[in-house]
Structures are given as structure tokens and as C-alpha cells.
Write a protein that holds these residues in place. Structure first.
Motif, short mmCIF file in Angstrom:
data_model
loop_
_atom_site.label_atom_id
_atom_site.label_comp_id
_atom_site.label_asym_id
_atom_site.label_seq_id
_atom_site.Cartn_x
_atom_site.Cartn_y
_atom_site.Cartn_z
N ASN A 36 0.83 -1.22 0.00
CA ASN A 36 0.00 0.00 0.00
C ASN A 36 0.86 1.26 0.00
OD1 ASN A 36 -2.08 -1.77 0.27
ND2 ASN A 36 -3.14 -0.60 1.85
N LEU A 37 1.97 1.18 0.75
CA LEU A 37 2.86 2.33 0.86
C LEU A 37 3.44 2.70 -0.51
CD1 LEU A 37 3.83 4.09 3.22
CD2 LEU A 37 5.86 2.63 3.40
N LEU A 38 3.68 1.67 -1.34
CA LEU A 38 4.20 1.92 -2.69
C LEU A 38 3.26 2.82 -3.48
CD1 LEU A 38 5.47 -1.63 -3.81
CD2 LEU A 38 6.86 0.34 -3.15
N HIS A 158 -9.64 5.40 -7.01
CA HIS A 158 -11.07 5.59 -7.25
C HIS A 158 -11.89 5.23 -6.00
CE1 HIS A 158 -14.90 5.71 -9.28
NE2 HIS A 158 -15.15 4.48 -8.87
N LYS A 159 -11.48 4.16 -5.32
CA LYS A 159 -12.21 3.72 -4.11
C LYS A 159 -12.14 4.76 -3.00
CE LYS A 159 -13.55 -0.42 -5.34
NZ LYS A 159 -14.96 -0.60 -5.70
N PHE A 160 -10.99 5.48 -2.95
CA PHE A 160 -10.81 6.41 -1.84
C PHE A 160 -11.25 7.83 -2.16
CE2 PHE A 160 -8.00 2.89 -0.59
CZ PHE A 160 -8.59 2.63 0.65
N THR A 161 -12.17 7.97 -3.11
CA THR A 161 -12.73 9.30 -3.37
C THR A 161 -14.00 9.53 -2.55
OG1 THR A 161 -13.88 8.34 -5.25
CG2 THR A 161 -11.84 9.54 -5.73
N ASN A 162 -14.55 8.45 -2.01
CA ASN A 162 -15.79 8.54 -1.24
C ASN A 162 -15.46 8.78 0.24
OD1 ASN A 162 -18.13 8.09 0.16
ND2 ASN A 162 -18.73 6.27 -1.00
N GLY A 216 -0.49 4.05 9.64
CA GLY A 216 0.04 4.12 8.27
C GLY A 216 -1.04 3.85 7.25
N PHE A 217 -1.84 2.81 7.47
CA PHE A 217 -2.95 2.48 6.56
C PHE A 217 -3.91 3.68 6.45
CE2 PHE A 217 -2.21 -2.23 7.19
CZ PHE A 217 -2.15 -2.55 5.85
N ALA A 218 -4.20 4.29 7.62
CA ALA A 218 -5.14 5.42 7.64
C ALA A 218 -4.56 6.61 6.86
CB ALA A 218 -5.43 5.82 9.08
N ILE A 219 -3.27 6.86 7.07
CA ILE A 219 -2.63 8.00 6.38
C ILE A 219 -2.66 7.78 4.86
CG2 ILE A 219 -0.41 9.17 5.99
CD1 ILE A 219 0.09 8.83 9.04
N ILE A 220 -2.41 6.54 4.43
CA ILE A 220 -2.43 6.25 2.99
C ILE A 220 -3.83 6.51 2.41
CG2 ILE A 220 -2.22 4.39 1.26
CD1 ILE A 220 -0.04 3.18 3.17
N ALA A 221 -4.87 6.07 3.17
CA ALA A 221 -6.25 6.29 2.70
C ALA A 221 -6.55 7.78 2.62
CB ALA A 221 -7.24 5.60 3.64
N ILE A 222 -6.13 8.53 3.64
CA ILE A 222 -6.38 9.98 3.67
C ILE A 222 -5.61 10.67 2.54
CG2 ILE A 222 -6.07 12.10 5.04
CD1 ILE A 222 -6.48 10.27 7.55
N TYR A 223 -4.38 10.21 2.32
CA TYR A 223 -3.54 10.79 1.26
C TYR A 223 -4.24 10.67 -0.10
CZ TYR A 223 0.19 11.10 -2.23
OH TYR A 223 0.93 11.43 -3.33
N HIS A 224 -4.76 9.46 -0.39
CA HIS A 224 -5.42 9.28 -1.69
C HIS A 224 -6.71 10.08 -1.79
CE1 HIS A 224 -2.55 6.55 -3.27
NE2 HIS A 224 -2.73 5.64 -2.33
N PHE A 225 -7.39 10.23 -0.63
CA PHE A 225 -8.63 11.01 -0.63
C PHE A 225 -8.36 12.47 -0.99
CE2 PHE A 225 -11.70 13.66 1.77
CZ PHE A 225 -12.85 13.31 1.07
N PHE A 226 -7.31 13.05 -0.40
CA PHE A 226 -7.04 14.46 -0.62
C PHE A 226 -6.24 14.75 -1.89
CE2 PHE A 226 -8.14 14.80 3.92
CZ PHE A 226 -9.10 15.81 3.80
#
Lengths: 228, 249
Positions: A36-38, A158-162, A216-226
Motif C-alpha cells: 500500500n505504501l508503494l 477511485h475507491k478512496f474518493t468517497n 500508516g494504513f489510515a494515512i495512505i487512505a487519507i492521502y489518496h482522498f485528498f
């Protein structure tokens, strides 16, 4: 009942199996996190790794079934143990003060585990089922989207736009952290791995892992969202 | 001190129990908790009411007979003491105190606050012993034991079998008790001969008695009046794993 079958039924054997499956899932979580980090640093590296993981026959047909078995086993055994443990005290106390002697995480492993179970249902719906559908039902093993590029990174962002989905994921990561805060070091105790020299190190490492990986997982999700 | 007591009353194992309220007055802070209950019972006898049944014997913290789940904790709010060593100075005038028996499938209620802890005796009978040949005892110094092992075995042997570990465990697990009894023998040369059979048989009996599994919450270690360490549970886990894999049974 022979002694051999009795061994599989014993309370201690169940705890060994819980610990071993738990540690196995921790290993899986680590590799999941690294991949995920990649996705944050290089879409190309993420695409290549995802394609390798998704099409390598050893990973798909040997390691993936072991992983699924490990996940199902850990859940089923967890609920069976909980059922037995509840039966061990049929009459509850009228007044109890458990916070005086134990942590919330250690007492509510079944609750944090159940939250992770429902999260996994959503997570499979989001990623695993579409993947299985594309590859094994539609038979498209190319990993390419219509434009000819790898589809994995595009599907991920695309999944993390919601915002609702991102919020649910973050909530699940909090419960994952609570589960790991107790589970990591507890697995070693269940297996009898306790020593004044290295147990403090295991406990510290467990706390670090339980905070760092879900965060880390949460930060990755937030990163893709923003970022998209 | 004047106290409101909410005490669990139950006729026997087959009837439903319930909390009953009692007021006890003129309690000295220097009384032990059991002496306070003695005062209450004397008052009840004077009024021709049935006194409250509770377990006690030595009243100096070594016999393991007294129990009681006081205000939600085994042996009350203090750590490292049994109920008989708990003094009323730990409470304030006007306090409400909940008093319940140990509640566990393995410890059925006999009456009021008295529970049947014979499950522990059966676990000991299953393997908590060392077989010794008859004849003249050999010189104790013939068997070398390291000071460290002797100390650990002694610490495990201080378990008085009161059952606070079971009472406080969310799963009513007897792991701390069983592991202390496994450890006190497994650590010494005399106990090594039967070590594998001992741990297998004692764990099997523990499971048969209906105690729960260990979740490693650590509550037992904190509530144990003798401070028996979780290290013993880890040792039992190791002993059992080795015995499972290598015993011919």
C-alpha cells in the motif's frame, strides 16, 4: 476419547492455534502495508507489484488459500473460544470493576475482532471480489484497463474518493490498532515465549506495530482522498 | 462507621440468588472485613434471622479459605491481601459495599457467599504431586538446585488456592492456579520426572471442570493475594506444548 483427539480439544492447544494464526496474519498485514505504501510513492511500482501478486501462481493458488484459511480460522476459533468463555461464568456478577485490573483492549478482543470482521466484508466487496471476477470469471488476466495501462493504482484511488468509505476504513483501523495492542504481545505469552530479557522488547515492539501500521494504513487512505 | 451492605444470598446451588441489603453500624476502622461480617451475623442472630454463610479459617492470609467479591474485585480494593487481611479502614463511613461469592461454572455456590472449590482439589489430584520411593530419605544436599530455580519454585508454591484468579478472570479461567501448581514442581529436579504427564493431566482436569480459556488480560496476577506471576502461565504453556509434542500418551 483418545489422548490424541483430546489434545486438539484442550484449552491450551486452542490458544496456541489462535496465537499462530494471529502472528501469521500480522505477517500478512506487514506485506499488505508495504505494498500500500508503494501506492503513495510510485504508481508504477504499485502497479507492477500488484500485477505480480495478482497473477503469480504460487501466491494466487498456494499462499492466498493459506491466507484465507488463516483468516477464517482465526475468526471461527475466536468466536468458539468466546462462547466457551461465556459458558464458564453462567451467572454474572451484579457489580464488577474490571478496569481496576485489566485493559479495555484485552477484555474486548471479541468486539474489536467483530468490527474487523465486518470491515473485511466491505474490504472484500471493494477489492477482492471485483478482482476475482475480472481475473477468473471474465478471464482477463492482463491487469490492463481500456487505455492499455495497468488498472490497479487507478482502481485504488477511485475507491478512496468517497468520504464515507474513507471514514469507515479509518474507524476499522482504530479497532485494528486496539486488537493488535493486546494481540501482538498476547500471542507470544500464549506460546510460552516469555523471558525477562526479551519480553519487554516484544511488548514495546507490539505497541509500536499496533500504532504504526494502522496509522500508516489510515494515512495512505487519507492521502489518496485528498490528493485526487 | 455506618455501612450499607448489598450481600448475595442464595439458599443452594439449585436456587436463584439475589442481593439483599443490610445496614451495619458501629463498625471500627480497625476491624477486618470478616470481623465486620461477624458483627452483622451477630445482629442477624439476635433478630432470629439466618446469618450469612461465608468461608474463613486462619484469618491471617495463609489458608486460602476466605474469598468474597467485594465492590467488583476479588478480595476487595487492596492488592496483595486476602479478605481476612482487608481492614475496614479501606472504606469510608456511609459507603455502599457489594459482597458477592466467586462466580464461575467450576465453583458452584453452596450457600450465600460459600462456593465449592473442590475442582481445585481434583486438579491437584490429577498431577500436582511428586512420587517418592519409600525408604530412608536421602540427604537433601544430594540434589543440586540453583538458588534462582528454588526461589521461583517457592514463589509459585505460595499460591494458597483461594480461587481469586478464577473469580476475577473475565473467562473464569483457572490458568494462574494450575500454572503455579505445575511450575512449583516442574522447576525442581524431583518434579521433572513426571513433568509431562503432570501438565497434560492437570490441564485436562482443568478443562473438564468447566473453567474458561486464558485471554492474557493479566487481571489474575493483579488480584492474586500472593502475587503469583503470569510467568507461570507462560511456563505451563511451554511445558504443555513440549509434552503435547513429545509425550507417548
Amino acid at each position: 476419547m483418545s489422548e490424541q483427539t483430546g489434545l486438539l480439544k484442550s484449552s491450551l492447544s486452542k490458544k496456541y492455534l489462535m496465537a499462530i494464526s494471529g502472528l501469521f496474519l500480522i505477517l500478512f498485514l506487514t506485506q499488505h502495508f508495504i505494498i500500500n505504501l508503494l501506492s503513495v510513492f510510485s504508481a508504477e511500482a504499485f502497479n507492477n507489484t500488484s500485477h505480480f501478486m495478482g497473477t503469480n501462481p504460487l501466491i494466487q493458488f498456494v499462499i492466498q488459500p493459506i491466507l484465507i484459511f488463516g483468516v477464517v480460522f482465526h475468526f471461527v476459533m475466536g468466536f468458539l473460544l468466546e462462547k466457551q468463555n461465556r459458558a464458564a461464568r453462567p451467572q454474572k456478577y451484579a457489580f464488577s470493576n474490571p478496569s481496576a485490573n485489566s485493559t479495555w483492549m484485552s477484555r474486548y478482543m471479541i468486539l474489536s475482532g467483530a468490527v474487523i470482521f465486518w470491515f473485511l466484508a466491505l474490504h472484500f466487496y471493494d477489492f477482492w471480489f471485483p478482482e476475482i471476477n475480472t481475473k477468473f470469471i471474465q478471464g482477463d488476466m492482463s491487469g490492463l484497463s481500456i487505455d492499455g495501462n495497468f488498472r490497479y493504482h487507478e482502481e485504488l484511488i477511485h475507491k478512496f474518493t468517497n468520504p464515507i468509505r474513507v471514514s469507515i476504513y479509518i474507524l476499522a483501523f482504530i479497532f485494528l490498532s486496539l486488537h493488535l495492542l493486546h494481540g501482538f504481545q498476547s500471542a507470544f505469552q500464549s506460546l510460552g515465549a516469555r523471558h525477562p530479557k526479551y519480553t519487554p522488547c516484544i511488548k514495546n515492539l507490539g505497541t509500536l506495530y499496533a500504532v504504526a501500521i494502522p496509522l500508516g494504513f489510515a494515512i495512505i487512505a487519507i492521502y489518496h482522498f485528498f490528493s485526487h | 462507621m455506618k455501612l450499607l451492605l448489598k450481600i448475595w444470598r442464595q439458599k443452594n446451588a439449585n436456587t436463584q440468588g439475589k442481593l439483599v441489603e443490610y445496614v451495619v453500624d458501629h463498625v471500627s476502622p480497625d476491624m477486618s472485613f470478616l470481623e465486620m461480617l461477624d458483627v452483622l451475623n451477630e445482629n442477624l442472630v439476635d433478630k432470629n434471622e439466618e446469618p450469612i454463610a461465608f468461608d474463613h479459617d486462619c484469618r491471617e492470609g495463609i489458608c486460602g479459605m476466605c474469598s468474597l467479591y467485594i465492590n467488583g474485585r476479588a478480595h476487595g480494593p487492596q492488592t496483595g491481601v486476602t479478605t481476612c487481611q482487608l481492614h475496614m479502614r479501606s472504606f469510608k463511613d456511609g459507603d455502599t459495599i457489594y459482597i458477592e461469592p466467586w462466580k464461575a461454572n467450576g465453583f458452584p455456590v453452596i450457600r450465600d457467599l460459600v462456593v465449592d472449590r473442590s475442582a481445585f482439589d481434583r486438579i491437584i489430584q490429577a498431577g500436582g504431586y511428586v512420587s517418592v520411593n519409600t525408604g530412608a530419605a536421602q540427604d537433601a544436599n544430594c540434589i543440586p538446585v540453583s538458588k534462582q530455580d528454588a526461589d521461583k519454585a517457592f514463589s509459585a508454591a505460595t499460591c494458597i488456592g483461594c480461587g481469586a484468579c478464577v473469580a476475577t478472570c473475565k473467562n473464569a479461567s483457572a490458568m494462574l492456579f494450575v500454572s503455579a501448581k505445575v511450575s512449583q514442581l516442574a522447576l525442581l529436579p524431583q518434579g521433572k520426572i513426571e513433568a509431562k504427564d503432570r501438565v497434560l493431566n492437570m490441564v485436562k482436569q482443568m478443562d473438564t471442570e468447566g473453567f474458561g480459556n486464558c485471554t492474557n488480560t493479566g487481571a489474575c496476577e493483579i488480584e492474586c493475594p500472593k502475587g503469583i506471576s503470569l510467568e507461570n502461565i507462560a511456563r505451563m504453556n511451554r511445558e504443555y506444548l513440549v509434552a503435547t509434542l513429545s509425550s507417548e500418551k
